[in-house]
Design a protein around this motif. Structure first.
Motif, PDB file in Angstrom:
ATOM      1  N   LEU A  11      41.528  24.173 -67.173  1.00  0.00           N
ATOM      2  CA  LEU A  11      41.275  22.533 -67.111  1.00  0.00           C
ATOM      3  C   LEU A  11      41.963  21.386 -65.973  1.00  0.00           C
ATOM      4  O   LEU A  11      41.918  20.669 -65.460  1.00  0.00           O
ATOM      5  CB  LEU A  11      41.542  21.893 -68.311  1.00  0.00           C
ATOM      6  N   GLY A  12      42.722  22.448 -65.549  1.00  0.00           N
ATOM      7  CA  GLY A  12      43.435  22.130 -64.373  1.00  0.00           C
ATOM      8  C   GLY A  12      45.256  21.017 -65.234  1.00  0.00           C
ATOM      9  O   GLY A  12      45.265  20.358 -64.573  1.00  0.00           O
ATOM     10  N   VAL A  13      45.155  21.561 -65.906  1.00  0.00           N
ATOM     11  CA  VAL A  13      45.937  20.013 -66.991  1.00  0.00           C
ATOM     12  C   VAL A  13      47.541  20.957 -66.650  1.00  0.00           C
ATOM     13  O   VAL A  13      47.679  22.299 -67.516  1.00  0.00           O
ATOM     14  CB  VAL A  13      46.301  19.998 -67.739  1.00  0.00           C
ATOM     15  N   GLY A  14      48.423  20.912 -66.462  1.00  0.00           N
ATOM     16  CA  GLY A  14      49.614  21.342 -65.739  1.00  0.00           C
ATOM     17  C   GLY A  14      50.752  20.591 -67.058  1.00  0.00           C
ATOM     18  O   GLY A  14      52.032  20.826 -67.171  1.00  0.00           O
ATOM     19  N   HIS A  15      50.758  20.072 -68.507  1.00  0.00           N
ATOM     20  CA  HIS A  15      51.217  19.025 -68.743  1.00  0.00           C
ATOM     21  C   HIS A  15      51.123  19.490 -70.852  1.00  0.00           C
ATOM     22  O   HIS A  15      50.150  19.125 -70.576  1.00  0.00           O
ATOM     23  CB  HIS A  15      51.472  18.151 -68.727  1.00  0.00           C
ATOM     24  N   LEU A  29      60.125  28.463 -81.299  1.00  0.00           N
ATOM     25  CA  LEU A  29      60.455  27.410 -79.380  1.00  0.00           C
ATOM     26  C   LEU A  29      60.990  28.133 -78.610  1.00  0.00           C
ATOM     27  O   LEU A  29      60.011  27.651 -77.664  1.00  0.00           O
ATOM     28  CB  LEU A  29      61.244  25.810 -80.276  1.00  0.00           C
ATOM     29  N   ARG A  30      61.849  28.515 -78.824  1.00  0.00           N
ATOM     30  CA  ARG A  30      62.028  29.601 -77.147  1.00  0.00           C
ATOM     31  C   ARG A  30      60.329  29.863 -76.866  1.00  0.00           C
ATOM     32  O   ARG A  30      60.548  30.437 -75.824  1.00  0.00           O
ATOM     33  CB  ARG A  30      62.910  30.006 -77.178  1.00  0.00           C
ATOM     34  N   GLU A  31      59.898  30.718 -77.649  1.00  0.00           N
ATOM     35  CA  GLU A  31      58.150  31.414 -77.437  1.00  0.00           C
ATOM     36  C   GLU A  31      57.428  30.278 -76.926  1.00  0.00           C
ATOM     37  O   GLU A  31      56.886  30.942 -76.357  1.00  0.00           O
ATOM     38  CB  GLU A  31      58.023  31.652 -78.758  1.00  0.00           C
ATOM     39  N   ILE A  32      57.460  29.157 -77.656  1.00  0.00           N
ATOM     40  CA  ILE A  32      56.551  28.299 -77.155  1.00  0.00           C
ATOM     41  C   ILE A  32      57.513  27.686 -75.254  1.00  0.00           C
ATOM     42  O   ILE A  32      56.227  28.140 -74.559  1.00  0.00           O
ATOM     43  CB  ILE A  32      56.380  26.894 -77.871  1.00  0.00           C
ATOM     44  N   ARG A  33      58.282  27.326 -75.324  1.00  0.00           N
ATOM     45  CA  ARG A  33      58.672  27.639 -73.874  1.00  0.00           C
ATOM     46  C   ARG A  33      58.328  28.808 -73.003  1.00  0.00           C
ATOM     47  O   ARG A  33      58.002  28.691 -71.527  1.00  0.00           O
ATOM     48  CB  ARG A  33      60.237  27.424 -73.736  1.00  0.00           C
ATOM     49  N   ARG A  34      58.845  30.123 -73.308  1.00  0.00           N
ATOM     50  CA  ARG A  34      57.919  31.103 -72.538  1.00  0.00           C
ATOM     51  C   ARG A  34      56.695  30.715 -71.982  1.00  0.00           C
ATOM     52  O   ARG A  34      56.216  31.034 -71.334  1.00  0.00           O
ATOM     53  CB  ARG A  34      58.757  32.163 -73.833  1.00  0.00           C
ATOM     54  N   LEU A  35      56.181  30.902 -73.678  1.00  0.00           N
ATOM     55  CA  LEU A  35      54.301  30.456 -72.859  1.00  0.00           C
ATOM     56  C   LEU A  35      53.977  29.731 -71.646  1.00  0.00           C
ATOM     57  O   LEU A  35      53.695  29.948 -71.089  1.00  0.00           O
ATOM     58  CB  LEU A  35      54.231  30.797 -74.121  1.00  0.00           C
ATOM     59  N   ALA A  36      54.704  28.603 -71.787  1.00  0.00           N
ATOM     60  CA  ALA A  36      54.148  27.466 -70.943  1.00  0.00           C
ATOM     61  C   ALA A  36      55.259  28.036 -69.607  1.00  0.00           C
ATOM     62  O   ALA A  36      53.872  27.527 -68.762  1.00  0.00           O
ATOM     63  CB  ALA A  36      54.977  26.173 -71.519  1.00  0.00           C
ATOM     64  N   ASP A  37      56.565  28.308 -69.881  1.00  0.00           N
ATOM     65  CA  ASP A  37      56.611  28.402 -68.112  1.00  0.00           C
ATOM     66  C   ASP A  37      56.133  30.040 -67.891  1.00  0.00           C
ATOM     67  O   ASP A  37      55.882  29.553 -66.302  1.00  0.00           O
ATOM     68  CB  ASP A  37      58.017  29.352 -68.512  1.00  0.00           C
ATOM     69  N   GLU A  38      55.418  30.576 -69.187  1.00  0.00           N
ATOM     70  CA  GLU A  38      54.747  31.708 -67.671  1.00  0.00           C
ATOM     71  C   GLU A  38      53.600  31.762 -67.214  1.00  0.00           C
ATOM     72  O   GLU A  38      52.997  31.423 -66.297  1.00  0.00           O
ATOM     73  CB  GLU A  38      53.938  32.636 -68.596  1.00  0.00           C
ATOM     74  N   GLY A  63      53.208  28.319 -65.923  1.00  0.00           N
ATOM     75  CA  GLY A  63      53.646  26.821 -64.942  1.00  0.00           C
ATOM     76  C   GLY A  63      53.322  25.571 -65.749  1.00  0.00           C
ATOM     77  O   GLY A  63      53.072  25.273 -65.352  1.00  0.00           O
ATOM     78  N   LEU A  64      53.487  25.881 -66.551  1.00  0.00           N
ATOM     79  CA  LEU A  64      53.105  24.712 -67.642  1.00  0.00           C
ATOM     80  C   LEU A  64      54.181  23.932 -67.919  1.00  0.00           C
ATOM     81  O   LEU A  64      55.576  24.593 -68.076  1.00  0.00           O
ATOM     82  CB  LEU A  64      52.341  24.976 -68.677  1.00  0.00           C
ATOM     83  N   ARG A  65      54.477  22.366 -67.899  1.00  0.00           N
ATOM     84  CA  ARG A  65      55.901  21.645 -68.485  1.00  0.00           C
ATOM     85  C   ARG A  65      55.568  20.485 -69.908  1.00  0.00           C
ATOM     86  O   ARG A  65      53.996  20.596 -70.087  1.00  0.00           O
ATOM     87  CB  ARG A  65      56.148  21.050 -67.190  1.00  0.00           C
TER      88      ARG A  65
END
Length: 278
Positions: free
Chosen positions: A26-30, A49-58, A60-62
């Motif tokens: 959808l082109g949503v970055g957050h 929680l670090r896994e969630i952060r890693r999935l987001a970082d991979e 390009g999501l914040r």
């Protein structure tokens, strides 16, 4: 500058990667994080929680916000009604609450967000507690400031502070507190008007967008944002005029076709918010 569109992965289930992948489509970055892996974010392990952060970082999501359940609680001796607390206890001893405040700030740090949602105590008749004068709120605001985090109060119908006058009173009293404005909840409380939004707008730092139509049994049937009764055409231009750059998070509550509801809602918001959304 444009506002941003935010997606909560748990709208599609408890595997956060599924919702994150839809965000990319959808082109949503957050992202807004509330639950994952079958648990509320506050009770997840640091490793999860670090896994969630890693999935987001991979991808390009914040993470734009932590949708915490803080203050969506009452004393153990009080009996709450039907409440969706997303896997977190609704009856919490007073001497255990500061620990959860500290945990929420730690979770926000791991996820990389500086916004944390709070509520205003569950409304439970004679056992109802007062939010504005709660010493824990003073503690939490000071701790949040040290952590570089903003606490944002959501207007929640099952809690004590839901109407504009009440919201304005507590926001003026506690200048370190911002507003997590749920436009659907505002409408449900009978204040879904341009005048109410204009009064609240200076305090708004985050927006929840959901929509519904009334059912014959008095309950709500949730639909994609823009498909229900919430008068977004009246409210969004007023909010944008005062606060032109805000995060708009989709909270559909649509169970049958969540992906479709998020897709339709994202398209609606991008067309309905003046100037569009990233």
């Amino acid at each position: 500058m444009q506002g941003i569109t935010v997606l909560n992965p748990d709208e599609l289930g408890q595997d956060p990667a599924v919702g994150m992948d839809l965000a990319l489509v959808l082109g949503v970055g957050h992202l807004e994080i509330r639950t994952a892996y079958g648990s509320n974010a506050l009770v997840l392990s640091d490793a999860r929680l670090r896994e969630i952060r890693r999935l987001a970082d991979e991808r390009g999501l914040r993470v734009a916000a932590l949708a915490s359940p803080l203050w969506k609680w009452c004393r153990p001796e009080a009996v709450p009604g039907r409440v969706d607390s997303f896997g977190f206890p609704t009856q919490v001893p007073a001497d255990d609450r500061a620990r959860w405040v500290d945990r929420a700030l730690a979770v926000a740090g791991i996820l990389g967000t500086d916004r944390v949602r709070v509520f205003s105590h569950l409304s439970v008749g004679e056992e109802t507690e007062t939010f504005r004068d709660d010493p824990l709120l003073t503690y939490a605001l000071k701790a949040a400031e040290r952590a570089g985090v903003r606490l944002l109060l959501e207007n929640e119908p099952v809690c004590t502070i839901t109407e504009p006058a009440q919201l304005l009173e507590v926001l003026r009293e506690h200048t370190g507190l911002g507003l997590w404005l749920d436009l659907g909840n505002l409408y449900e409380a009978g204040h879904g008007t341009a005048e109410a939004v204009e009064a609240l707008a200076p305090y708004v730092e985050y927006v929840h967008a959901k929509d519904y139509v009334p059912r014959d049994d008095g309950r709500k049937r949730f639909v994609a944002a823009g498909d229900g009764d919430v008068p977004y055409a009246d409210l969004l231009p007023v909010l944008h005029r005062v606060r032109p750059v805000l995060p708009y998070a989709l909270e559909t509550h649509v169970r049958e076709t969540p992906g479709e509801a998020l897709t339709r809602g994202a398209a609606f918001l991008r067309g309905a918010v003046p100037g569009g959304l990233a």
